[in-house]
Design a protein around this motif. Structure first.
Motif, mmCIF file in Angstrom:
data_model
loop_
_atom_site.group_PDB
_atom_site.id
_atom_site.type_symbol
_atom_site.label_atom_id
_atom_site.label_comp_id
_atom_site.label_asym_id
_atom_site.label_seq_id
_atom_site.Cartn_x
_atom_site.Cartn_y
_atom_site.Cartn_z
ATOM 1 N N UNK A 212 -0.936 40.593 -22.529
ATOM 2 C CA UNK A 212 -1.521 39.516 -22.096
ATOM 3 C C UNK A 212 -2.595 39.862 -20.919
ATOM 4 N N UNK A 213 -3.549 39.304 -21.297
ATOM 5 C CA UNK A 213 -4.702 39.717 -19.685
ATOM 6 C C UNK A 213 -5.056 38.419 -19.263
ATOM 7 N N UNK A 214 -3.969 38.445 -18.070
ATOM 8 C CA UNK A 214 -4.343 37.174 -17.291
ATOM 9 C C UNK A 214 -5.005 37.825 -15.964
ATOM 10 N N UNK A 215 -6.535 37.609 -15.716
ATOM 11 C CA UNK A 215 -7.729 38.232 -15.223
ATOM 12 C C UNK A 215 -8.562 37.333 -14.665
ATOM 13 N N UNK A 216 -8.770 36.471 -13.821
ATOM 14 C CA UNK A 216 -9.748 35.743 -13.426
ATOM 15 C C UNK A 216 -9.746 35.214 -11.982
ATOM 16 N N UNK A 217 -10.812 34.124 -12.370
ATOM 17 C CA UNK A 217 -11.157 33.415 -10.572
ATOM 18 C C UNK A 217 -10.430 32.069 -10.312
ATOM 19 N N UNK A 218 -9.456 32.088 -9.485
ATOM 20 C CA UNK A 218 -8.796 30.760 -9.540
ATOM 21 C C UNK A 218 -9.178 29.353 -8.040
ATOM 22 N N UNK A 219 -9.937 28.545 -8.933
ATOM 23 C CA UNK A 219 -10.104 27.604 -7.232
ATOM 24 C C UNK A 219 -10.004 26.907 -6.673
ATOM 25 N N UNK A 220 -9.614 26.151 -5.803
ATOM 26 C CA UNK A 220 -9.018 24.660 -5.153
ATOM 27 C C UNK A 220 -9.902 24.260 -3.778
ATOM 28 N N UNK A 221 -9.308 23.070 -3.611
ATOM 29 C CA UNK A 221 -9.772 22.236 -3.155
ATOM 30 C C UNK A 221 -9.100 21.439 -2.772
ATOM 31 N N UNK A 222 -8.692 21.074 -1.365
ATOM 32 C CA UNK A 222 -7.533 20.586 -1.439
ATOM 33 C C UNK A 222 -7.657 19.768 0.122
ATOM 34 N N UNK A 223 -6.875 18.649 0.874
ATOM 35 C CA UNK A 223 -6.754 17.965 2.107
ATOM 36 C C UNK A 223 -5.126 18.719 2.567
#
Length: 239
Positions: A212-223
């Motif tokens: 399994x290839x778990x490669x990538x970008x994780x983005x988040x926006x929050x308070x």
């Protein structure tokens, strides 16, 4: 193995928050390489549980339960630009070292570390797998019948988070992380196919190096909400 990982996550959720100084709410997204846009499942995802080691260094951990829409695979005799693993649930537990740069009304956190993940309720995307097998064999038609053995994966991540404090107690955070990891997923079985007008044939499949290839970008926006009126690490965020 699945029970061990679930127990570790529950331990994190019920013990680490006692040292967190800030709480918050964020929306996160994961864009895998050659995969489909995915999101964590709330309220089963808590990240940014941390403790300050000193003014500039902190440790953070947490856990996220992702509903992965589609991930790619490596180690097969063919390559695909489309996901070969269908929808599944993936538990992700990071451990990060955070370098904090604080200014008036703003904080920059530079993060790096490792993570463990485990996928369950996995499904193969036979449409894309069959397409890859047709290209591999030079056939017009291919149909695979495969089984797999699931394993946990380990990898690394790094990224940065910027928090702008609109008041002494309330901040807006923007975070981006790059994740890279693989997990063994050996495939066995057979596939049948051939050229139009020809005779079909069946071949055995034994793809022991599949991952399994778990490669990538994780983005988040929050308070972020600071209970003590001070900017600090340990931004516990529910995603």
């Amino acid at each position: 193995m699945k029970k061990v990982i679930l127990a570790a996550i529950l331990g994190l959720v019920f013990t680490v928050p006692s040292v967190a100084q800030n709480v918050g709410l964020s929306f996160s997204y994961f864009i895998p390489k050659n995969g489909y846009f995915s999101t964590p499942i709330s309220p089963f995802s808590i990240r940014g549980l941390g403790v300050n080691l000193n003014r500039f260094i902190a440790l953070e951990t947490g856990a996220s339960l992702y509903r992965m829409s589609g991930l790619n695979m490596k180690g097969l005799p063919f390559e695909s630009k489309d996901p070969l693993l269908g929808p599944n649930f993936t538990i992700l537990v990071p451990g990060e070292l955070v370098f904090q740069l604080k200014g008036r009304g703003v904080e920059l956190d530079i993060k790096g570390g490792g993570f463990i993940f485990y996928g369950f309720a996995q499904k193969l995307d036979y449409g894309n797998i069959d397409r890859g097998l047709r290209k591999l064999e030079g056939w017009d038609v291919a149909n695979a019948d495969l089984s797999f053995s699931n394993h946990p994966g380990f990898g690394y991540l790094f990224g940065a988070e910027v928090t702008f404090y609109v008041t002494r107690q309330v901040g807006i955070s923007l975070e981006t992380n790059y994740l890279s990891s693989q997990a063994k997923l050996p495939l066995t079985g057979s596939y049948t196919g051939g050229s139009l007008g020809g005779v079909n044939q069946t071949k055995q499949a034994d793809f022991q190096d599949a991952q399994v290839d778990l490669t990538g970008l994780e983005f988040s926006i929050g308070l972020i909400f600071s209970g003590g009126g001070k900017q600090s690490s340990g931004k516990k965020r529910r995603r």
